[in-house]
Design an enzyme around this catalytic site. Sequence first.
Site, PDB file in Angstrom:
ATOM      1  N   ASP A  16      43.333 -39.103-110.134  1.00  0.00           N
ATOM      2  CA  ASP A  16      42.167 -39.955-109.901  1.00  0.00           C
ATOM      3  C   ASP A  16      41.050 -39.177-109.204  1.00  0.00           C
ATOM      4  O   ASP A  16      41.306 -38.195-108.507  1.00  0.00           O
ATOM      5  CB  ASP A  16      42.612 -41.157-109.050  1.00  0.00           C
ATOM      6  CG  ASP A  16      41.573 -42.267-109.037  1.00  0.00           C
ATOM      7  OD1 ASP A  16      40.667 -42.258-109.890  1.00  0.00           O
ATOM      8  OD2 ASP A  16      41.668 -43.136-108.151  1.00  0.00           O
ATOM      9  N   HIS A  33      35.734 -34.958-115.584  1.00  0.00           N
ATOM     10  CA  HIS A  33      36.901 -34.991-116.481  1.00  0.00           C
ATOM     11  C   HIS A  33      37.191 -33.590-117.031  1.00  0.00           C
ATOM     12  O   HIS A  33      38.341 -33.212-117.208  1.00  0.00           O
ATOM     13  CB  HIS A  33      36.666 -35.963-117.638  1.00  0.00           C
ATOM     14  CG  HIS A  33      36.566 -37.400-117.179  1.00  0.00           C
ATOM     15  ND1 HIS A  33      37.411 -37.925-116.241  1.00  0.00           N
ATOM     16  CD2 HIS A  33      35.725 -38.409-117.535  1.00  0.00           C
ATOM     17  CE1 HIS A  33      37.103 -39.196-116.024  1.00  0.00           C
ATOM     18  NE2 HIS A  33      36.074 -39.511-116.792  1.00  0.00           N
ATOM     19  N   LEU A 127      59.581 -26.617-118.921  1.00  0.00           N
ATOM     20  CA  LEU A 127      58.992 -27.838-118.356  1.00  0.00           C
ATOM     21  C   LEU A 127      58.496 -28.775-119.464  1.00  0.00           C
ATOM     22  O   LEU A 127      57.884 -28.328-120.435  1.00  0.00           O
ATOM     23  CB  LEU A 127      57.786 -27.442-117.477  1.00  0.00           C
ATOM     24  CG  LEU A 127      56.915 -28.591-116.975  1.00  0.00           C
ATOM     25  CD1 LEU A 127      57.517 -29.228-115.736  1.00  0.00           C
ATOM     26  CD2 LEU A 127      55.504 -28.122-116.667  1.00  0.00           C
TER      27      LEU A 127
END
Length: 244
Positions: A16, A33, A127
Amino acid sequence: MGKEKNQLNHLAIIMDGNGRWARKRHKPRVFGHKEGMNNVERITLAADKLGIKVLTLYAFSTENWARPKEEVAYLMNLPVKFFDKFMPTLMKNNVKVNIMGYLDHLPKATYDVVKKAMSETAQNTGLVLNFAFNYGSRKEIVSAAQEISKLVKEGKLEIDQITENTISNHLMTAKFGEYQDPDLLIRTSGEQRISNFLLWQIAYSELAFSEKAWPDFTEDDLNQFVENYQTRNRRFGKVNESDS
Ligand code: FPP
């Protein structure tokens, strides 16, 4: 004898603060962003170094469609930009990509690129980088309820055979097996709420909040959060032997 550290297998992050980060710099929100996207690469590599098995990142919620049209369009194009720029790094580091969400509702270019990223990395064994994209937890639970009801209706499942595992197995995280529930959930940018993210799966997750906006959240920050997590007392509703 030293107390054993908590193992961190699944880390989830609510990324956020991109918009506020950009506005503070007198830039448009989408600039935040873009920087947020670059930080995804840095934090993915940092998580890999820590031996984390699954990293789930909340990138676009089913509620985010209500944002201004231009911002939605930018966010929809982020996976295209991200995989274009970082696929070689992901391959080099043996990272397996998963995208979890209502993918059928994505624009075609976005849909194609996320499917391609998943298939190109399908054989990787390191991962798991799991993006929640067009994801909403309540909707996910509704979908699970519908699927389970269908099995009951078709006579494939008895009502009293429905357990917590039945629900878990019908969620989008089911494919992560023993790692499907996050051990730790971090939210950046000072907000302390869950925003319809993994509601079922975080029943016993440890929660942590960073004041930093996502683009400013560094590997050092992550390491500090993980260190703190490792020494927490996870009881899963039980009492400690020393307190009984
Ligand atoms: C929340 O910040 C962030 C988002 C809605 C988008 C997060 C997306 C990324 C970090 C990039 C993801 C990368 C890929 C590859 C999909 P906000 O806009 O709500 O910030 P604000 O609270 O300051 O307005």
